[in-house]
Design a protein around this motif. Structure first.
Motif, PDB file in Angstrom:
ATOM      1  N   CYS A  99     -36.656   8.769  10.614  1.00 33.03           N
ATOM      2  CA  CYS A  99     -37.450   8.705  11.723  1.00 33.03           C
ATOM      3  C   CYS A  99     -36.564   8.261  13.122  1.00 33.03           C
ATOM      4  CB  CYS A  99     -38.575   7.771  11.820  1.00 33.03           C
ATOM      5  SG  CYS A  99     -38.114   6.016  11.777  1.00 33.03           S
ATOM      6  N   GLY A 100     -35.643   7.495  12.616  1.00 34.42           N
ATOM      7  CA  GLY A 100     -34.628   7.087  13.672  1.00 34.42           C
ATOM      8  C   GLY A 100     -34.955   6.023  14.671  1.00 34.42           C
ATOM      9  N   THR A 101     -36.038   5.144  14.231  1.00 32.84           N
ATOM     10  CA  THR A 101     -36.337   4.259  15.103  1.00 32.84           C
ATOM     11  C   THR A 101     -35.537   2.727  14.793  1.00 32.84           C
ATOM     12  OG1 THR A 101     -37.989   3.494  13.588  1.00 32.84           O
ATOM     13  CG2 THR A 101     -38.650   4.945  15.450  1.00 32.84           C
ATOM     14  N   CYS A 102     -34.894   2.868  13.562  1.00 35.94           N
ATOM     15  CA  CYS A 102     -34.541   1.461  13.359  1.00 35.94           C
ATOM     16  C   CYS A 102     -33.132   0.856  13.867  1.00 35.94           C
ATOM     17  CB  CYS A 102     -34.551   1.202  11.653  1.00 35.94           C
ATOM     18  SG  CYS A 102     -33.288   2.475  10.942  1.00 35.94           S
ATOM     19  N   GLY A 109     -34.641   6.373   6.461  1.00 31.22           N
ATOM     20  CA  GLY A 109     -33.644   7.220   7.279  1.00 31.22           C
ATOM     21  C   GLY A 109     -33.879   8.277   7.921  1.00 31.22           C
ATOM     22  N   ASP A 112     -39.994   2.391  11.285  1.00 34.68           N
ATOM     23  CA  ASP A 112     -41.113   3.111  10.725  1.00 34.68           C
ATOM     24  C   ASP A 112     -41.087   3.692   9.146  1.00 34.68           C
ATOM     25  OD1 ASP A 112     -43.389   4.643  10.877  1.00 34.68           O
ATOM     26  OD2 ASP A 112     -42.728   6.030  12.111  1.00 34.68           O
ATOM     27  N   CYS A 146     -32.309   0.831   8.068  1.00 34.69           N
ATOM     28  CA  CYS A 146     -33.128   0.919   7.054  1.00 34.69           C
ATOM     29  C   CYS A 146     -32.584   1.032   5.792  1.00 34.69           C
ATOM     30  CB  CYS A 146     -34.312   1.516   7.416  1.00 34.69           C
ATOM     31  SG  CYS A 146     -34.112   3.350   7.520  1.00 34.69           S
TER      32      CYS A 146
END
Ligand code: FES
Lengths: 257, 245
Positions: free
Chosen positions: A71-74, A69, A65, A92
């Protein structure tokens, strides 16, 4: 984009492909050439997907998203390490300069009973949301805006709270723990709110309820191996888990919870 | 892990005693860690006392026999101590199996590749990764040790009648000179040291005691303690047989 010192990489990728939650999955090999060391890891996956689409194949599904570094989705497992080889770095923010020409890179989704695979590298982390819903909040009355700094917070408490609040909920702790335990995540949330005056009202209820939800979601138990701390991109410390243990004991022994 | 809600069948008795909270605590992940830590530390205490007594073998046969006779003269106290020890051991064991079982279920599909990000050399050799395995080896050793010493039931060892005045010393020597016991005991206590080097420090973390002020010290004490226990006990099967009879 490229500056002196950037190189071009040819890579052997092994990527987990899985069409759906109940479908069987397997690692699939891809040759990818012409990757600049200036690219980020996710840009490398973007290039792969463009090539797959051009060939009429299904692109690799992966979560992302913010790409900065926060949002924590990757999160994905890169050669067996959560978010890849760098410390305190999300996928990311990982750069291809960390790799060498001809490298084999194995990319897998987070693996935990509580994080079922949705597709390819995407997992369902809503178990974390349910833990937060069960207590990871403070209740406040709305109304006139309170004066700034009206509630005194000791400097070191503010720093502790801030350090714990850095958790981005990516799930690397669960992914890297040999027990798939969520203690580091839960401890960050509990410590964060327990350090601040606003978190006191629900302090006991919060920890008991969040631990109960964590157990119910079938995360494993902590055996203090410290893998989570090493894998955490946000620098959450094991001292938080000790605080979680203390908070839980205090709530069980000295409150009505 | 285990569901923290008390099961309905047990609710009746628990509510009667007002202990629902306690049951919920014991079945929660953190409660289990807590009990694991307490029982582990108490067992560490036993190891110290046990080692002290056994090192008397190096002092003299008289001292060792006197110590053994003194222990056995306290019939009731010994019963209480042994029962307590057995309960501690059983609780520690039960939790090891329960958590290992729950943890295995928490990750069904394994990674094709897994690497640590911790700054320690060999992940494979890290005690914390091998607690269940090292604990199992220690359990095997303890069972043999009980058969050897407590029940004196080894067919290949000639025991002196326990009423003979020199029996404790002679029997300890007979067991410690047995080649099978020598090998198993040496391996057993070295693996025990490996187990303790993580377990001792880990117990403090589970009890919520982790602070930059003292955690580095606890970690050093843990290693030192593990080494002292392993070396102290290993000295028995290694050196005692060479003592003159
Ligand atoms: S995409 Fe947001 S943290 Fe990586």
């Amino acid at each position: 984009m490229s500056h002196t010192g950037s190189k071009i990489l040819n890579l052997n990728l092994q990527i987990w492909r899985q069409a759906g939650p109940d479908q069987p999955g397997a690692l699939k090999a891809y040759q990818l050439s012409g990757i600049s060391t200036d690219m980020s890891f996710l840009e490398m996956l973007d290039i792969l997907n463009e090539q797959l689409i051009a060939k009429g194949e299904e692109p690799v599904a992966f979560d992302h998203d913010c790409r900065e570094g926060i949002c924590g989705t990757c999160g994905v497992m890169i050669n067996g390490q959560a978010h890849g080889p760098d410390n305190a770095t999300t996928t990311c923010q990982l750069h291809m300069r960390r790799f060498n020409d001809g490298d084999t890179i194995v990319i897998e989704p987070w693996r935990a009973k509580a994080f079922p695979v949705v597709r390819d590298l995407v997992v369902n982390r809503s178990a974390f949301d349910r833990i937060i819903q069960s207590g990871g909040y403070v209740s406040v009355n709305t109304g006139g805006a309170p004066d700034a700094n009206a509630i005194p917070v000791a400097g070191h408490k503010q720093q502790e709270a801030m350090a714990a609040a850095a958790c981005i909920g990516c799930g690397a702790c669960v992914a890297s723990c040999k027990n798939a335990s969520a203690m580091l995540f839960v401890s960050a949330k509990v410590s964060h709110l327990a350090s601040l005056p606003q978190g006191q009202t629900e302090r006991s209820k919060r920890v008991v309820s969040m631990v109960a939800t964590m157990d119910k979601e079938q995360f494993g138990n902590c055996t203090n191996t410290g893998e989570c701390e090493a894998a955490c991109p946000a620098g959450i410390k094991l001292t938080n888990i000790a605080q979680l243990n203390r908070e839980y004991m205090k709530a069980v022994l000295f409150s009505g919870e | 892990m285990s569901d923290s809600a008390a099961s309905p069948s047990k609710a009746g008795i628990l509510d009667w005693f007002g202990l629902r909270w306690f049951f919920r605590f014991l079945s929660s992940s953190i409660g289990q860690k807590f009990v694991m830590a307490i029982t582990g530390l108490l067992l560490c205490g036993f190891l110290v006392v046990h080692l002290e007594g056994n090192l008397l073998l190096f002092v003299s046969a008289e001292k060792y026999n006197a110590y053994a006779h003194f222990l056995h003269s306290q019939e009731e106290l010994l019963m209480v101590a042994e029962t307590g020890l057995f309960v501690l051991f059983l609780a520690h064991l039960y939790l090891a199996f329960a958590t290992a079982w729950g943890n295995a279920k928490a990750r069904v599909d394994q990674y094709a590749v897994k690497q640590t990000k911790q700054a320690k050399g060999l992940w494979a050799a890290s005690p914390s990764t091998w607690m269940f395995a090292s604990g199992s080896v220690v359990l095997g050793f303890v069972i043999l040790h009980l058969i050897d010493m407590k029940f004196q039931a080894r067919p290949d060892i000639v025991y002196l009648d326990e009423h003979a005045p020199n029996a404790p010393y002679a029997n300890a020597l007979a067991v410690l000179s047995n080649p099978i016991s020598r090998v198993v005991y040496t391996i057993g206590v070295i693996v025990l040291g490996f187990h303790l080097s993580h377990g001792f420090a880990s117990a403090f973390q589970s009890l919520g005691l982790n602070h930059p002020k003292y955690t580095p010290l606890i970690k050093w004490i843990s290693r030192l303690f593990a080494f002292a226990i392993a070396a102290g006990f290993a000295s028995l099967p290694i050196l005692v047989p060479s003592l003159s009879r």
